[in-house]
Scaffold this active site. Structure first.
Site, short mmCIF file in Angstrom:
data_model
loop_
_atom_site.label_atom_id
_atom_site.label_comp_id
_atom_site.label_asym_id
_atom_site.label_seq_id
_atom_site.Cartn_x
_atom_site.Cartn_y
_atom_site.Cartn_z
N GLY A 158 43.03 28.78 41.73
CA GLY A 158 42.87 28.30 40.35
C GLY A 158 44.19 28.50 39.62
O GLY A 158 45.27 28.41 40.21
N ARG A 159 44.09 28.82 38.33
CA ARG A 159 45.30 28.96 37.50
C ARG A 159 46.24 30.03 38.05
O ARG A 159 47.43 29.79 38.25
CB ARG A 159 44.89 29.30 36.06
CG ARG A 159 44.22 28.15 35.31
CD ARG A 159 43.66 28.63 34.00
NE ARG A 159 42.53 29.49 34.19
CZ ARG A 159 41.26 29.17 33.92
NH1 ARG A 159 40.99 27.99 33.40
NH2 ARG A 159 40.28 30.00 34.15
N ILE A 160 45.71 31.23 38.30
CA ILE A 160 46.59 32.35 38.70
C ILE A 160 46.99 32.23 40.18
O ILE A 160 48.16 32.40 40.54
CB ILE A 160 45.90 33.70 38.41
CG1 ILE A 160 45.66 33.83 36.91
CG2 ILE A 160 46.75 34.86 38.92
CD1 ILE A 160 44.71 34.96 36.50
N ARG A 240 39.40 41.18 40.57
CA ARG A 240 38.43 42.16 40.08
C ARG A 240 38.08 43.08 41.23
O ARG A 240 37.94 42.63 42.38
CB ARG A 240 37.16 41.47 39.56
CG ARG A 240 37.31 40.81 38.20
CD ARG A 240 37.36 41.82 37.04
NE ARG A 240 37.44 41.15 35.76
CZ ARG A 240 38.57 40.88 35.10
NH1 ARG A 240 39.74 41.23 35.60
NH2 ARG A 240 38.53 40.27 33.92
N ASP A 264 45.40 46.43 41.72
CA ASP A 264 45.45 46.58 40.26
C ASP A 264 44.07 46.86 39.71
O ASP A 264 43.93 47.26 38.55
CB ASP A 264 46.01 45.28 39.65
CG ASP A 264 46.17 45.37 38.13
OD1 ASP A 264 46.79 46.33 37.66
OD2 ASP A 264 45.64 44.49 37.43
N GLU A 269 35.89 50.99 38.52
CA GLU A 269 36.89 51.33 37.53
C GLU A 269 36.32 52.12 36.35
O GLU A 269 35.24 51.75 35.87
CB GLU A 269 37.43 50.00 36.98
CG GLU A 269 38.89 49.84 37.09
CD GLU A 269 39.30 48.41 36.85
OE1 GLU A 269 39.47 47.67 37.82
OE2 GLU A 269 39.44 48.07 35.67
N HIS A 287 45.08 48.66 36.34
CA HIS A 287 44.60 47.39 35.75
C HIS A 287 45.55 46.88 34.66
O HIS A 287 45.15 46.75 33.50
CB HIS A 287 43.17 47.54 35.21
CG HIS A 287 42.45 46.24 35.11
ND1 HIS A 287 41.09 46.12 35.24
CD2 HIS A 287 42.89 44.97 34.90
CE1 HIS A 287 40.73 44.85 35.09
NE2 HIS A 287 41.82 44.13 34.88
N ILE A 288 46.78 46.57 35.05
CA ILE A 288 47.80 46.15 34.06
C ILE A 288 48.30 44.73 34.30
O ILE A 288 49.34 44.34 33.76
CB ILE A 288 49.01 47.12 34.04
CG1 ILE A 288 49.67 47.21 35.43
CG2 ILE A 288 48.60 48.49 33.52
CD1 ILE A 288 51.07 47.82 35.38
N1 NAD Z 1 43.87 42.22 36.97
C1 NAD Z 1 43.83 41.59 35.81
O1 NAD Z 1 44.12 42.16 34.76
C2 NAD Z 1 43.45 40.16 35.76
C3 NAD Z 1 44.14 39.32 34.86
C4 NAD Z 1 43.78 37.99 34.81
C5 NAD Z 1 42.76 37.49 35.62
N2 NAD Z 1 42.12 38.35 36.47
C6 NAD Z 1 41.03 37.82 37.33
O2 NAD Z 1 41.50 36.69 38.01
C7 NAD Z 1 40.43 35.76 38.09
C8 NAD Z 1 40.99 34.36 38.31
O3 NAD Z 1 41.54 33.86 37.10
P1 NAD Z 1 41.98 32.32 36.98
O4 NAD Z 1 42.32 32.08 35.56
O5 NAD Z 1 42.97 31.96 38.03
O6 NAD Z 1 40.58 31.61 37.32
P2 NAD Z 1 40.32 30.12 37.81
O7 NAD Z 1 38.91 29.83 37.47
O8 NAD Z 1 41.40 29.21 37.30
O9 NAD Z 1 40.49 30.22 39.41
C9 NAD Z 1 39.59 30.84 40.24
C10 NAD Z 1 39.53 30.03 41.53
O10 NAD Z 1 38.76 30.77 42.50
C11 NAD Z 1 38.03 29.80 43.25
N3 NAD Z 1 36.94 30.45 43.97
C12 NAD Z 1 35.72 30.86 43.52
N4 NAD Z 1 35.01 31.42 44.51
C13 NAD Z 1 35.78 31.36 45.61
C14 NAD Z 1 35.60 31.78 46.96
N5 NAD Z 1 34.47 32.36 47.36
N6 NAD Z 1 36.62 31.58 47.84
C15 NAD Z 1 37.77 31.00 47.46
N7 NAD Z 1 37.99 30.58 46.19
C16 NAD Z 1 37.01 30.75 45.29
C17 NAD Z 1 37.60 28.77 42.22
O11 NAD Z 1 37.21 27.54 42.83
C18 NAD Z 1 38.85 28.67 41.37
O12 NAD Z 1 39.73 27.64 41.85
C19 NAD Z 1 39.68 35.93 36.78
O13 NAD Z 1 38.33 35.55 36.89
C20 NAD Z 1 39.82 37.41 36.49
O14 NAD Z 1 38.69 38.12 36.90
C21 NAD Z 1 42.45 39.65 36.56
#
Ligand code: NAD
Length: 328
Positions: A158-160, A240, A264, A269, A287-288
């Site tokens: 996805g985005r990240i 997560r 992270d 937690e 978790h940063i």
């Molecule tokens: N550590 C942190 O502080 C921190 C910071 C930002 C985000 N995050 C976590 O990162 C996650 C992702 O963020 P994002 O904005 O990229 O979300 P997003 O929705 O853009 O991307 C998530 C992707 O995961 C895919 N996905 C779902 N289930 C799957 C599976 N079983 N196998 C493979 N792919 C699968 C989805 O299709 C999607 O493309 C967030 O939900 C958040 O929990 C953590």
């Protein structure tokens, strides 16, 4: 004069978004730099028109009930919203918003920082040097693994995850991806290949997790998955904690099934499996991932704009339960 809306913020966030919020609303902020207790949360949300909540707050039906029917929106200061009972919110007509997009760089950067730190044993070597143990250059000191030319596996593009994958380009890496939804631009731009999870685990030198936490992704990586991975592989988790079975991770590291891990986030937690804290091949961050001035400020700006829009009767920018908007 019309009464100003009353908003509660469960913990201090950067000043800039709070200043904007105060221009439109009466704002009370938890004055202590710690999460609210459950009882404090239930008491503090009472009678509010909107709440800015954090991922450390469990926002469930009891909280919506405590807030009261006038409360229109909980703006969660995170992209992940696994701490919110979205179904309960929808049932009560409460809008839930999150902060996608603005923390992609920060989170992908931390995943890369963890990858480098584990592969090149940065934290371990730093600890050694600080302890005064450095007696001079040594040919066998802290031998790590190279990153350039290796295979990066990204689970969740996805985005990240996409940002993480794009970083691999600069290091001439092969990129394997796993996601139900293919991003053809990653295939085109990076030559990335979409494969199933097991193939990715078998073939990757470094595996980075970027899925949301949902029932389907809880323990996505457990005993079976560690056995598939290379003995030289490194697991990076900046998504997560419960996506990785933390006890299975300890077992895999103890058995030498993988080479190391960069974490992270943790399953329970802020508790961390005690064995992980003793292992030099594990790098642990509190978790940063989104903790940059830029990301945290922009997360606040999105949350605040969402609150103001909802209180003005407009649609928020980033709603996770849009069905509530249709009914309002
Ligand atoms: N550590 C942190 O502080 C921190 C910071 C930002 C985000 N995050 C976590 O990162 C996650 C992702 O963020 P994002 O904005 O990229 O979300 P997003 O929705 O853009 O991307 C998530 C992707 O995961 C895919 N996905 C779902 N289930 C799957 C599976 N079983 N196998 C493979 N792919 C699968 C989805 O299709 C999607 O493309 C967030 O939900 C958040 O929990 C953590």
């Amino acid at each position: 004069m019309q009464k100003r809306p009353n908003v509660y913020v469960t913990r201090m966030i950067p000043e800039a978004p709070i200043t904007v919020l105060k221009e439109h609303c009466d704002v009370e902020i938890n004055p202590d730099d710690r999460p609210l207790t459950r009882q404090e949360l239930l008491a503090k949300v009472r009678g509010r028109d909107a709440v800015l909540s954090l991922l450390t707050d469990i926002i469930d039906d009891e909280v919506f009930l405590a807030a009261g029917p006038q409360c229109k929106v909980f703006a969660n200061y995170a992209v992940g919203f696994n701490n919110v009972d979205v179904a309960a919110a929808t049932k009560r007509g409460v809008i839930i918003t999150n902060t996608p997009g603005v923390l992609d760089n920060a989170t992908a950067e931390i995943a890369w920082a963890l990858l480098f730190a584990v592969a090149r044993r940065v934290a371990e070597a730093d600890k050694f040097a600080r302890a005064g143990l450095f007696q001079g250059w040594g040919p066998m000191m802290f031998l790590g693994q190279e990153i350039m030319g290796k295979t990066l596996g990204v689970i969740g593009t996805g985005r990240i995850g996409s940002k993480m994958a794009r970083g691999a380009q600069g290091f001439g890496m092969r990129v394997l991806c796993c996601d139900e939804f293919k991003k053809t631009e990653l295939e085109k731009d990076l030559g990335a290949t979409y494969v199933d999870k097991d193939t990715l685990l078998k073939e990757s030198d470094y595996v980075s997790l970027h899925t949301p936490l949902m029932p389907s992704t809880t323990h996505l990586i457990s005993d079976r998955e560690f056995k598939l991975m290379k003995k030289t592989a490194i697991l990076i988790n900046s998504s997560r904690g419960p996506i990785v079975d933390e006890k299975a991770l300890v077992r895999a590291l103890q058995a030498g099934e993988i080479w190391g891990a960069g974490l992270d986030v943790f399953e329970n937690e802020p508790a961390i499996e005690p064995e992980l804290r003793t292992m030099d091949n594990v790098v642990i961050l509190p978790h940063i991932a989104s903790a940059t001035i830029e990301a945290r400020t922009q997360m606040g700006m999105i949350a605040v704009r969402n609150i103001i829009k909802v209180l003005n009767g407009e649609a928020p920018e980033t709603c996770v339960n849009p069905e509530v908007l249709k009914n309002s």
